[in-house]
Motif scaffolding. Structure first.
Motif, PDB file in Angstrom:
ATOM      1  N   VAL A 114      -4.884  12.127 -60.691  1.00  0.00           N
ATOM      2  CA  VAL A 114      -4.535  13.111 -59.662  1.00  0.00           C
ATOM      3  C   VAL A 114      -3.163  13.712 -59.980  1.00  0.00           C
ATOM      4  CG1 VAL A 114      -4.009  13.487 -57.226  1.00  0.00           C
ATOM      5  CG2 VAL A 114      -5.880  11.948 -57.881  1.00  0.00           C
ATOM      6  N   ALA A 115      -3.112  15.034 -60.078  1.00  0.00           N
ATOM      7  CA  ALA A 115      -1.848  15.760 -60.208  1.00  0.00           C
ATOM      8  C   ALA A 115      -1.598  16.525 -58.916  1.00  0.00           C
ATOM      9  CB  ALA A 115      -1.885  16.719 -61.391  1.00  0.00           C
ATOM     10  N   VAL A 116      -0.352  16.647 -58.528  1.00  0.00           N
ATOM     11  CA  VAL A 116       0.005  17.372 -57.313  1.00  0.00           C
ATOM     12  C   VAL A 116       0.776  18.624 -57.709  1.00  0.00           C
ATOM     13  CG1 VAL A 116       1.250  17.309 -55.127  1.00  0.00           C
ATOM     14  CG2 VAL A 116       0.067  15.259 -55.950  1.00  0.00           C
ATOM     15  N   LYS A 117       0.260  19.772 -57.291  1.00  0.00           N
ATOM     16  CA  LYS A 117       0.916  21.045 -57.574  1.00  0.00           C
ATOM     17  C   LYS A 117       1.853  21.360 -56.418  1.00  0.00           C
ATOM     18  CE  LYS A 117      -0.161  25.629 -59.432  1.00  0.00           C
ATOM     19  NZ  LYS A 117      -1.266  26.553 -59.815  1.00  0.00           N
ATOM     20  N   LEU A 118       3.144  21.390 -56.703  1.00  0.00           N
ATOM     21  CA  LEU A 118       4.168  21.532 -55.677  1.00  0.00           C
ATOM     22  C   LEU A 118       4.701  22.958 -55.604  1.00  0.00           C
ATOM     23  CD1 LEU A 118       6.277  18.334 -56.448  1.00  0.00           C
ATOM     24  CD2 LEU A 118       4.596  18.618 -54.615  1.00  0.00           C
ATOM     25  N   SER A 119       5.254  23.289 -54.446  1.00  0.00           N
ATOM     26  CA  SER A 119       6.054  24.505 -54.333  1.00  0.00           C
ATOM     27  C   SER A 119       7.500  24.126 -54.612  1.00  0.00           C
ATOM     28  CB  SER A 119       5.923  25.098 -52.926  1.00  0.00           C
ATOM     29  OG  SER A 119       6.812  24.439 -52.036  1.00  0.00           O
ATOM     30  N   PRO A 120       8.366  25.089 -54.918  1.00  0.00           N
ATOM     31  CA  PRO A 120       9.767  24.770 -55.199  1.00  0.00           C
ATOM     32  C   PRO A 120      10.635  24.709 -53.950  1.00  0.00           C
ATOM     33  CG  PRO A 120       9.380  27.078 -55.620  1.00  0.00           C
ATOM     34  CD  PRO A 120       8.055  26.501 -55.191  1.00  0.00           C
ATOM     35  N   VAL A 163       5.136  10.720 -56.551  1.00  0.00           N
ATOM     36  CA  VAL A 163       4.691   9.795 -57.588  1.00  0.00           C
ATOM     37  C   VAL A 163       4.487   8.405 -57.004  1.00  0.00           C
ATOM     38  CG1 VAL A 163       5.348   8.665 -59.746  1.00  0.00           C
ATOM     39  CG2 VAL A 163       5.755  11.116 -59.440  1.00  0.00           C
ATOM     40  N   ASP A 164       5.404   7.968 -56.153  1.00  0.00           N
ATOM     41  CA  ASP A 164       5.266   6.666 -55.509  1.00  0.00           C
ATOM     42  C   ASP A 164       4.022   6.604 -54.619  1.00  0.00           C
ATOM     43  OD1 ASP A 164       7.567   5.760 -56.713  1.00  0.00           O
ATOM     44  OD2 ASP A 164       8.862   6.181 -54.989  1.00  0.00           O
ATOM     45  N   ALA A 165       3.627   7.759 -54.072  1.00  0.00           N
ATOM     46  CA  ALA A 165       2.443   7.812 -53.214  1.00  0.00           C
ATOM     47  C   ALA A 165       1.144   7.749 -54.002  1.00  0.00           C
ATOM     48  CB  ALA A 165       2.471   9.085 -52.363  1.00  0.00           C
ATOM     49  N   GLY A 166       1.230   7.816 -55.333  1.00  0.00           N
ATOM     50  CA  GLY A 166       0.025   7.649 -56.147  1.00  0.00           C
ATOM     51  C   GLY A 166      -0.291   8.760 -57.110  1.00  0.00           C
ATOM     52  N   ALA A 167       0.512   9.823 -57.134  1.00  0.00           N
ATOM     53  CA  ALA A 167       0.225  10.928 -58.055  1.00  0.00           C
ATOM     54  C   ALA A 167       0.460  10.492 -59.496  1.00  0.00           C
ATOM     55  CB  ALA A 167       1.101  12.133 -57.728  1.00  0.00           C
ATOM     56  N   ASP A 168      -0.461  10.867 -60.371  1.00  0.00           N
ATOM     57  CA  ASP A 168      -0.308  10.583 -61.793  1.00  0.00           C
ATOM     58  C   ASP A 168       0.540  11.638 -62.492  1.00  0.00           C
ATOM     59  OD1 ASP A 168      -2.253   8.238 -62.132  1.00  0.00           O
ATOM     60  OD2 ASP A 168      -3.481   9.750 -61.123  1.00  0.00           O
ATOM     61  N   GLY A 169       0.684  12.792 -61.853  1.00  0.00           N
ATOM     62  CA  GLY A 169       1.450  13.863 -62.462  1.00  0.00           C
ATOM     63  C   GLY A 169       1.826  14.924 -61.448  1.00  0.00           C
ATOM     64  N   LEU A 170       2.716  15.826 -61.862  1.00  0.00           N
ATOM     65  CA  LEU A 170       3.159  16.937 -61.031  1.00  0.00           C
ATOM     66  C   LEU A 170       2.987  18.242 -61.801  1.00  0.00           C
ATOM     67  CD1 LEU A 170       6.554  15.490 -59.702  1.00  0.00           C
ATOM     68  CD2 LEU A 170       4.310  15.357 -58.608  1.00  0.00           C
ATOM     69  N   VAL A 171       2.680  19.309 -61.071  1.00  0.00           N
ATOM     70  CA  VAL A 171       2.584  20.648 -61.639  1.00  0.00           C
ATOM     71  C   VAL A 171       3.675  21.497 -60.984  1.00  0.00           C
ATOM     72  CG1 VAL A 171       1.117  22.656 -62.026  1.00  0.00           C
ATOM     73  CG2 VAL A 171       0.089  20.365 -61.947  1.00  0.00           C
ATOM     74  N   LEU A 172       4.561  22.048 -61.803  1.00  0.00           N
ATOM     75  CA  LEU A 172       5.689  22.837 -61.309  1.00  0.00           C
ATOM     76  C   LEU A 172       5.544  24.287 -61.753  1.00  0.00           C
ATOM     77  CD1 LEU A 172       8.617  20.433 -62.344  1.00  0.00           C
ATOM     78  CD2 LEU A 172       7.196  20.323 -60.296  1.00  0.00           C
ATOM     79  N   PHE A 173       5.355  25.237 -60.889  1.00  0.00           N
ATOM     80  CA  PHE A 173       5.303  25.173 -59.447  1.00  0.00           C
ATOM     81  C   PHE A 173       4.167  26.044 -58.944  1.00  0.00           C
ATOM     82  CE2 PHE A 173       9.997  24.309 -59.625  1.00  0.00           C
ATOM     83  CZ  PHE A 173       9.962  23.107 -58.963  1.00  0.00           C
ATOM     84  N   ASN A 174       3.866  25.898 -57.665  1.00  0.00           N
ATOM     85  CA  ASN A 174       2.959  26.814 -57.009  1.00  0.00           C
ATOM     86  C   ASN A 174       3.629  28.175 -56.865  1.00  0.00           C
ATOM     87  OD1 ASN A 174       0.459  27.247 -55.732  1.00  0.00           O
ATOM     88  ND2 ASN A 174       0.641  25.315 -54.655  1.00  0.00           N
ATOM     89  N   ARG A 175       2.879  29.221 -57.067  1.00  0.00           N
ATOM     90  CA  ARG A 175       3.432  30.575 -56.964  1.00  0.00           C
ATOM     91  C   ARG A 175       2.907  31.225 -55.689  1.00  0.00           C
ATOM     92  NH1 ARG A 175       2.069  35.776 -59.491  1.00  0.00           N
ATOM     93  NH2 ARG A 175       3.988  36.977 -59.780  1.00  0.00           N
TER      94      ARG A 175
END
Length: 344
Positions: A169-175, A188-200
């Motif tokens: 699971v990757a989480v796509k975040l806003s800035p 990440v501590d909540a369980g995300a395997d990765g992050l996507v930077l950033f939502n547009r």
């Protein structure tokens, strides 16, 4: 030249990924994207609002007149079997792509209710998604909710989805989180395997003739890459090598991919560049990436990755501070605006 990389536990041929776009929402065009060289494909988001709206409209249509002619509903005994919902179409496309693509197919989900996130995440996993991208796309426009409440809600979503599925699971975040570094670590501590930077965020416009709000889609430009680039360089050393990081927004060329990798990204994701230039642009981007690596005597993308983060930069503050004064003083006025020296 070794371009292989690893993202969300998936082995990819290159670090160049086709992020969510209309091209990836149809089997034929998505296969063209794969053939052009995408190392992975992210499908467009499945939006819960569209699903709910469609279900409400269908129910209203089927029940029209039933208060006067109750037997009317008997004429539609197999409507559930015959009617393809938004979810059905999305899952069918995902199943087809998962079966036909040799590269990983990543599903994308944007829901509004706790049940919507977990239920649809499970459906996407069963349909064959190699990984799941949670698209946390919303504005903090409710004055009754403070930043703590908003962040807590998002963290609960991540935890619930992580429990519901076994795929990465990757989480796509806003800035726009008030304390980005802290929140990224908590995701990440909540369980995300990765992050996507950033939502547009796509900003609406106003039509001065009709006096109506107009939705305008404007494709990104390379300058928009600076914000995710800066945060990538900050977050990579903080989160460590085990967290997958993707950089998106403003990636248009092979040198943009180089910058993403140098800042610590595992992959660089393209959308606007492909919509503007077509899927074949992926070949150009890969060729530019290879040419740059060869010219600068790199043997692999791994050798390049993370070479310009806050942990390795000679001036880490260049990433961490705003540099407001320095940036203003760095501007050089055009010649015709430069004050001339007084005549003697």
């Amino acid at each position: 030249m070794d371009l292989t990389t690893r993202y969300l536990g998936l082995d990819l041929r290159t670090p160049i990924v086709a992020s969510a776009s209309p091209l990836n929402g149809h089997v034929d065009s998505a296969l063209q994207v794969e053939a052009a060289g995408a190392a992975a494909i992210v499908m467009p988001s499945l939006f819960e609002e569209e699903i709910v709206h469609e279900e409400v409209e269908l129910t209203r249509a089927l029940e029209a007149g039933s208060e006067h002619f109750a037997e009317a509903l008997d004429y539609f005994p197999d409507v559930d079997d015959a009617y393809m919902t938004t979810t059905d179409r999305y899952l069918a496309t995902l199943e087809s792509l998962a079966a036909r693509c040799e590269v990983p197919v990543i599903a994308s989900l944007n829901a509004t209710s706790p049940g919507g996130w977990t239920w649809h995440a499970s459906l996407l996993e069963r349909a064959g998604a190699a990984a799941l991208e949670l698209n946390l796309y919303h504005l903090a426009a409710d004055p009754t909710l403070d930043a703590t409440a908003m962040e807590h809600r998002d963290l609960q979503i991540v935890e619930a989805v992580r429990t519901a599925v076994s795929i990465p699971v990757a989480v796509k975040l806003s800035p726009h989180y008030s304390a980005m570094a802290n929140f990224a670590a908590r995701v990440v501590d909540a369980g995300a395997d990765g992050l996507v930077l950033f939502n547009r965020f796509y900003q609406p416009d106003l039509d001065l003739e009709s006096l109506e709000v107009v939705n305008r889609v404007e494709l990104s430009h390379p300058g928009e890459m600076r914000l995710p680039l800066r945060w990538m360089a900050i977050l990579r050393p903080q989160l460590g090598p085990d967290v997958s990081l993707a950089l998106t927004t403003g990636v248009h060329s092979g040198t943009d991919v180089v910058k993403a990798l140098m800042s610590g990204a595992d992959v660089a994701m393209l959308t606007s560049a492909l919509l503007r230039n077509g899927a074949s642009h992926l070949r150009t981007v890969e060729s530019q990436l290879v040419a740059w690596l060869e010219d600068h005597e790199y043997e692999s993308t791994d050798q390049l990755r993370g070479s310009a983060t806050t942990a390795t930069s000679g001036d880490a503050a260049a990433f961490e501070r705003t540099n407001y004064v320095q940036v203003l003083h760095s501007w050089a006025a055009p010649h015709h605006l430069t004050p001339s020296s007084p005549s003697s």
